[in-house]
Design a protein around this motif. Structure first.
Motif, mmCIF file in Angstrom:
data_model
loop_
_atom_site.group_PDB
_atom_site.id
_atom_site.type_symbol
_atom_site.label_atom_id
_atom_site.label_comp_id
_atom_site.label_asym_id
_atom_site.label_seq_id
_atom_site.Cartn_x
_atom_site.Cartn_y
_atom_site.Cartn_z
ATOM 1 N N GLY A 207 0.766 -1.239 0.000
ATOM 2 C CA GLY A 207 0.000 0.000 0.000
ATOM 3 C C GLY A 207 0.796 1.288 0.000
ATOM 4 N N VAL A 208 2.029 1.275 -0.483
ATOM 5 C CA VAL A 208 2.825 2.499 -0.513
ATOM 6 C C VAL A 208 2.589 3.210 -1.840
ATOM 7 N N GLN A 209 2.177 4.461 -1.750
ATOM 8 C CA GLN A 209 1.965 5.293 -2.934
ATOM 9 C C GLN A 209 3.158 6.219 -3.115
ATOM 10 N N GLU A 210 3.321 6.766 -4.308
ATOM 11 C CA GLU A 210 4.426 7.682 -4.562
ATOM 12 C C GLU A 210 4.344 8.909 -3.661
ATOM 13 N N ALA A 211 3.143 9.407 -3.410
ATOM 14 C CA ALA A 211 2.969 10.566 -2.525
ATOM 15 C C ALA A 211 3.447 10.250 -1.108
ATOM 16 N N ASP A 212 3.256 9.010 -0.667
ATOM 17 C CA ASP A 212 3.725 8.605 0.662
ATOM 18 C C ASP A 212 5.249 8.642 0.734
ATOM 19 N N ILE A 213 5.903 8.230 -0.339
ATOM 20 C CA ILE A 213 7.366 8.238 -0.374
ATOM 21 C C ILE A 213 7.883 9.669 -0.350
ATOM 22 N N VAL A 214 7.266 10.550 -1.129
ATOM 23 C CA VAL A 214 7.673 11.955 -1.156
ATOM 24 C C VAL A 214 7.496 12.576 0.222
ATOM 25 N N GLU A 215 6.364 12.310 0.869
ATOM 26 C CA GLU A 215 6.112 12.842 2.208
ATOM 27 C C GLU A 215 7.135 12.306 3.214
ATOM 28 N N PHE A 216 7.462 11.029 3.096
ATOM 29 C CA PHE A 216 8.450 10.404 3.975
ATOM 30 C C PHE A 216 9.779 11.157 3.904
ATOM 31 N N PHE A 217 10.251 11.446 2.693
ATOM 32 C CA PHE A 217 11.525 12.140 2.539
ATOM 33 C C PHE A 217 11.415 13.632 2.810
ATOM 34 N N ASP A 218 10.252 14.222 2.616
ATOM 35 C CA ASP A 218 10.073 15.641 2.954
ATOM 36 C C ASP A 218 10.284 15.887 4.445
ATOM 37 N N VAL A 219 9.893 14.935 5.267
ATOM 38 C CA VAL A 219 10.064 15.058 6.710
ATOM 39 C C VAL A 219 11.545 14.894 7.084
ATOM 40 N N ARG A 220 12.221 13.962 6.455
ATOM 41 C CA ARG A 220 13.594 13.636 6.838
ATOM 42 C C ARG A 220 14.649 14.524 6.181
ATOM 43 N N ALA A 221 14.471 14.823 4.912
ATOM 44 C CA ALA A 221 15.440 15.634 4.164
ATOM 45 C C ALA A 221 14.663 16.505 3.184
ATOM 46 N N PRO A 222 14.161 17.642 3.651
ATOM 47 C CA PRO A 222 13.344 18.487 2.783
ATOM 48 C C PRO A 222 14.104 18.926 1.534
ATOM 49 N N VAL A 223 13.337 19.181 0.469
ATOM 50 C CA VAL A 223 13.923 19.671 -0.767
ATOM 51 C C VAL A 223 14.534 21.040 -0.482
ATOM 52 N N TYR A 224 15.757 21.225 -0.938
ATOM 53 C CA TYR A 224 16.449 22.491 -0.725
ATOM 54 C C TYR A 224 16.157 23.428 -1.886
ATOM 55 N N ARG A 225 15.532 24.505 -1.558
ATOM 56 C CA ARG A 225 15.197 25.574 -2.490
ATOM 57 C C ARG A 225 14.384 25.052 -3.660
#
Length: 132
Positions: free
Chosen positions: A58-76
């Motif tokens: 049940g992992v969606q692409e949006a879940d993966i993006v959110e997971f990494f946004d919390v840990r290593a946010p996109v820089y600029r």
């Protein structure tokens, strides 16, 4: 990493200490085993492959993006992600603005009070080691 590769018996301890300094690495594990996850690039420099256990289904692409946004946010605006170490294990790392200010301040002090070291560092062919 810009340091000597840990010996095989010290790799688990080294990995636990490394993960503790980076809040975004919570729950990360070595990619496979100690021997294969560590790769010496050249003397005094090595890489480590880490991963996070994925939920079974049940992992969606949006879940993966959110997971990494919390840990290593996109820089600029360039979609690069960076992990920044915290100064204290229980606290968040400094903001990107504060990190940038600290680097500029440190370099200005080096240039002002240690001009020979600054000149050597700026003309060196190998990058200086900035983080532990």
């Amino acid at each position: 990493m810009n340091e000597e590769t840990p010996s095989p018996q010290d790799r688990k301890t080294w990995t636990q200490g490394f993960i503790a300094r980076y809040r975004g690495l919570e729950g990360a594990e070595l990619w496979c085993n100690d021997k294969e996850a560590f790769e010496e690039v050249r003397p005094g420099r090595f890489g480590v492959e880490l991963c996070w256990p994925a939920p079974s289904t049940g992992v969606q692409e949006a879940d993966i993006v959110e997971f990494f946004d919390v840990r290593a946010p996109v820089y600029r605006f360039n979609d690069h992600r960076y992990l920044r170490p915290a100064f204290e294990p229980a606290k968040s790392p400094p903001s990107p603005l504060m990190s940038w200010w600290l680097l500029l301040y440190s370099f200005s002090m080096l240039a002002r009070y240690e001009p020979r070291k600054w000149t050597d560092a700026s003309t060196s062919t190998s990058p200086p080691t900035l983080l532990p």
